[in-house]
Motif scaffolding. Structure first.
Motif, PDB file in Angstrom:
ATOM      1  N   MET A  42     -16.256   0.889 -19.485  1.00 14.11           N
ATOM      2  CA  MET A  42     -16.166   0.008 -18.319  1.00 14.11           C
ATOM      3  C   MET A  42     -14.800  -0.667 -18.216  1.00 14.11           C
ATOM      4  O   MET A  42     -14.393  -1.128 -17.152  1.00 14.11           O
ATOM      5  N   ALA A  43     -14.081  -0.739 -19.336  1.00 12.23           N
ATOM      6  CA  ALA A  43     -12.764  -1.368 -19.338  1.00 12.23           C
ATOM      7  C   ALA A  43     -11.685  -0.457 -18.777  1.00 12.23           C
ATOM      8  O   ALA A  43     -10.550  -0.900 -18.568  1.00 12.23           O
ATOM      9  N   GLY A  44     -12.010   0.808 -18.527  1.00 13.95           N
ATOM     10  CA  GLY A  44     -11.023   1.744 -17.992  1.00 13.95           C
ATOM     11  C   GLY A  44     -10.336   2.538 -19.081  1.00 13.95           C
ATOM     12  O   GLY A  44     -10.770   2.562 -20.239  1.00 13.95           O
ATOM     13  N   ASP A  45      -9.248   3.193 -18.730  1.00  9.99           N
ATOM     14  CA  ASP A  45      -8.489   4.020 -19.669  1.00  9.99           C
ATOM     15  C   ASP A  45      -7.782   3.121 -20.685  1.00  9.99           C
ATOM     16  O   ASP A  45      -6.924   2.321 -20.323  1.00  9.99           O
ATOM     17  N   LEU A  46      -8.151   3.264 -21.946  1.00 14.97           N
ATOM     18  CA  LEU A  46      -7.591   2.401 -22.999  1.00 14.97           C
ATOM     19  C   LEU A  46      -6.484   3.079 -23.792  1.00 14.97           C
ATOM     20  O   LEU A  46      -5.884   2.467 -24.675  1.00 14.97           O
ATOM     21  N   SER A  47      -6.184   4.317 -23.492  1.00  7.21           N
ATOM     22  CA  SER A  47      -5.291   5.103 -24.345  1.00  7.21           C
ATOM     23  C   SER A  47      -3.872   4.558 -24.406  1.00  7.21           C
ATOM     24  O   SER A  47      -3.169   4.772 -25.387  1.00  7.21           O
ATOM     25  N   ALA A  48      -3.454   3.831 -23.367  1.00  8.04           N
ATOM     26  CA  ALA A  48      -2.101   3.286 -23.346  1.00  8.04           C
ATOM     27  C   ALA A  48      -2.117   1.772 -23.478  1.00  8.04           C
ATOM     28  O   ALA A  48      -1.140   1.100 -23.135  1.00  8.04           O
ATOM     29  N   CYS A  49      -3.234   1.216 -23.981  1.00  7.28           N
ATOM     30  CA  CYS A  49      -3.404  -0.237 -24.018  1.00  7.28           C
ATOM     31  C   CYS A  49      -3.673  -0.756 -25.421  1.00  7.28           C
ATOM     32  O   CYS A  49      -4.292  -0.078 -26.235  1.00  7.28           O
ATOM     33  N   ASP A  50      -3.214  -1.986 -25.661  1.00  7.22           N
ATOM     34  CA  ASP A  50      -3.720  -2.769 -26.773  1.00  7.22           C
ATOM     35  C   ASP A  50      -4.936  -3.534 -26.261  1.00  7.22           C
ATOM     36  O   ASP A  50      -4.972  -3.953 -25.093  1.00  7.22           O
ATOM     37  N   VAL A  51      -5.923  -3.718 -27.135  1.00  4.58           N
ATOM     38  CA  VAL A  51      -7.172  -4.377 -26.738  1.00  4.58           C
ATOM     39  C   VAL A  51      -7.420  -5.571 -27.647  1.00  4.58           C
ATOM     40  O   VAL A  51      -7.287  -5.481 -28.868  1.00  4.58           O
ATOM     41  N   LEU A  52      -7.806  -6.684 -27.035  1.00  3.87           N
ATOM     42  CA  LEU A  52      -8.237  -7.864 -27.777  1.00  3.87           C
ATOM     43  C   LEU A  52      -9.752  -7.953 -27.695  1.00  3.87           C
ATOM     44  O   LEU A  52     -10.332  -7.908 -26.615  1.00  3.87           O
ATOM     45  N   GLU A  53     -10.394  -8.079 -28.857  1.00  2.14           N
ATOM     46  CA  GLU A  53     -11.841  -8.278 -28.910  1.00  2.14           C
ATOM     47  C   GLU A  53     -12.137  -9.543 -29.702  1.00  2.14           C
ATOM     48  O   GLU A  53     -11.677  -9.693 -30.838  1.00  2.14           O
ATOM     49  N   VAL A  54     -12.919 -10.430 -29.119  1.00  2.00           N
ATOM     50  CA  VAL A  54     -13.302 -11.681 -29.770  1.00  2.00           C
ATOM     51  C   VAL A  54     -14.763 -11.580 -30.192  1.00  2.00           C
ATOM     52  O   VAL A  54     -15.622 -11.175 -29.413  1.00  2.00           O
ATOM     53  N   THR A  62     -16.251  -2.608 -31.385  1.00  2.00           N
ATOM     54  CA  THR A  62     -14.965  -2.192 -31.966  1.00  2.00           C
ATOM     55  C   THR A  62     -14.930  -0.679 -32.143  1.00  2.00           C
ATOM     56  O   THR A  62     -13.937  -0.014 -31.796  1.00  2.00           O
ATOM     57  N   ARG A  63     -15.997  -0.130 -32.664  1.00  5.51           N
ATOM     58  CA  ARG A  63     -16.082   1.322 -32.853  1.00  5.51           C
ATOM     59  C   ARG A  63     -16.038   2.051 -31.517  1.00  5.51           C
ATOM     60  O   ARG A  63     -15.403   3.100 -31.373  1.00  5.51           O
ATOM     61  N   GLY A  64     -16.703   1.461 -30.511  1.00  5.61           N
ATOM     62  CA  GLY A  64     -16.666   2.060 -29.180  1.00  5.61           C
ATOM     63  C   GLY A  64     -15.265   2.082 -28.607  1.00  5.61           C
ATOM     64  O   GLY A  64     -14.821   3.086 -28.036  1.00  5.61           O
ATOM     65  N   LEU A  65     -14.538   0.979 -28.755  1.00  2.64           N
ATOM     66  CA  LEU A  65     -13.172   0.888 -28.233  1.00  2.64           C
ATOM     67  C   LEU A  65     -12.249   1.905 -28.897  1.00  2.64           C
ATOM     68  O   LEU A  65     -11.453   2.584 -28.227  1.00  2.64           O
ATOM     69  N   LEU A  66     -12.351   2.024 -30.210  1.00  3.59           N
ATOM     70  CA  LEU A  66     -11.504   2.962 -30.939  1.00  3.59           C
ATOM     71  C   LEU A  66     -11.876   4.411 -30.626  1.00  3.59           C
ATOM     72  O   LEU A  66     -11.007   5.264 -30.426  1.00  3.59           O
ATOM     73  N   ALA A  67     -13.174   4.692 -30.566  1.00  2.00           N
ATOM     74  CA  ALA A  67     -13.609   6.050 -30.264  1.00  2.00           C
ATOM     75  C   ALA A  67     -13.242   6.459 -28.849  1.00  2.00           C
ATOM     76  O   ALA A  67     -12.998   7.645 -28.578  1.00  2.00           O
ATOM     77  N   GLU A  68     -13.161   5.472 -27.941  1.00  3.42           N
ATOM     78  CA  GLU A  68     -12.773   5.772 -26.560  1.00  3.42           C
ATOM     79  C   GLU A  68     -11.259   5.859 -26.395  1.00  3.42           C
ATOM     80  O   GLU A  68     -10.772   6.040 -25.286  1.00  3.42           O
ATOM     81  N   GLY A  69     -10.525   5.702 -27.497  1.00  4.96           N
ATOM     82  CA  GLY A  69      -9.096   5.994 -27.460  1.00  4.96           C
ATOM     83  C   GLY A  69      -8.158   4.824 -27.341  1.00  4.96           C
ATOM     84  O   GLY A  69      -6.964   5.014 -27.045  1.00  4.96           O
ATOM     85  N   ALA A  70      -8.642   3.592 -27.568  1.00  2.00           N
ATOM     86  CA  ALA A  70      -7.747   2.435 -27.486  1.00  2.00           C
ATOM     87  C   ALA A  70      -6.537   2.637 -28.394  1.00  2.00           C
ATOM     88  O   ALA A  70      -6.673   3.043 -29.548  1.00  2.00           O
ATOM     89  N   ARG A  71      -5.369   2.344 -27.865  1.00  2.00           N
ATOM     90  CA  ARG A  71      -4.136   2.517 -28.641  1.00  2.00           C
ATOM     91  C   ARG A  71      -4.170   1.670 -29.912  1.00  2.00           C
ATOM     92  O   ARG A  71      -3.837   2.143 -31.006  1.00  2.00           O
TER      93      ARG A  71
END
Length: 280
Positions: A42-54, A62-71
């Motif tokens: 739902m956050a969109g394409d994460l491959s070119a992004c840094d992501v902050l998770e609180v 966290t596992r979802g974000l990394l598996a979906e390709g967060a930079r």
């Protein structure tokens, strides 16, 4: 999801590290890795992004974000019990996960990230609204983030997207819609969480605007809306008396009928009123 990253299911992680959710920390763990992956998408394409998770807890999102390709992902976790579980995820994704044990309200997360930055979190219930207001109220706009994808109690989510003349419309809606484009993108029932909360939850995606939707001084707009909504059942000519001077003339000058109430006034009119107050 477990087959993607090779890590055990979250229920096993919680048992292994004895991670009983603490009510005082606002913890409700989301254990379905299919759902956490969906939230990440739902956050969109994460491959070119840094992501902050609180508030990552045991790390399902966290596992979802990394598996979906967060930079790269920066997680901020107040509960030291969760750090070993998060370190196991970091070992599976070398160089892509940074863990900070501390209070997100006291951390300058932007200084640790490179743009573009997206914020994606299942926010702890006890600090969710405060964090959102901080992210929407920086000293300088545009802010460090390009989008926020955040889980709240359903009632809070409805307040963020509410329109005039509805029960949930108020200051939070005005703040969010003045500087961002918010929409509810997902609903979750209580049973999706461990322990199950007493309320339903919803995910809100907010895309920042490069400039506020209508011109206004942030401090003046905040003051005017606070006065208006703190006595939302009163007519504006009464609730805004604290502005001083001829309040009725001030309201009429920006096209607001003095007998209207705060819940009837849209964002554009509130911004016009804030400009008139500042000019006076």
């Amino acid at each position: 999801m477990a087959t993607i990253d090779g890590l055990p299911p979250l229920r096993e992680v919680i048992r292994a590290h004895d991670l009983v959710a603490k009510k005082q920390l606002g913890q409700n763990f989301l254990l379905d890795l299919n759902l956490t992956a969906k939230i990440a998408r739902m956050a969109g394409d994460l491959s070119a992004c840094d992501v902050l998770e609180v508030g990552p807890g045991p790390g399902g999102l966290t596992r979802g974000l990394l598996a979906e390709g967060a930079r790269r992902v920066l997680v901020v976790e107040k509960d030291p019990r969760c750090i070993p579980a998060l370190e196991e995820i970091a070992a599976t994704y070398p160089g892509r996960l940074e863990i900070v044990q501390g209070d997100a309200l006291e951390l300058d997360a932007a200084a640790r990230l490179n743009g573009p930055i997206r914020v994606v979190s299942n926010l702890p219930y006890n600090v969710g609204t405060e964090l959102l207001i901080r992210w929407l109220s920086p000293a300088v706009w545009p802010p460090f983030w390009t989008s926020l994808t955040l889980m709240f109690q359903k009632e809070v989510a409805e307040r963020i997207v509410a329109r005039p003349r509805t029960d949930h419309y108020g200051r939070l809606a005005l703040l969010a819609q003045w500087r961002a484009e918010p929409k509810i993108v997902m609903h979750l029932p209580p049973e999706a969480f461990t322990p199950a909360p007493k309320v339903h939850s919803a995910v809100v995606h907010l895309t920042r605007l490069e400039a506020p939707r209508f011109p206004a001084d942030a401090a003046v707009l905040s003051r005017v809306t606070a006065m208006a909504f703190n006595q939302r059942r009163k007519m504006l000519r009464s609730s805004l008396k604290g502005l001083g001077g001829n309040v009725e003339a001030l309201l009429e000058g920006v096209g607001i009928v003095p007998t209207q109430r705060a819940e009837e006034i849209g964002l554009e009119q509130f911004c016009a009123l804030a400009r008139a107050v500042a000019a006076r």
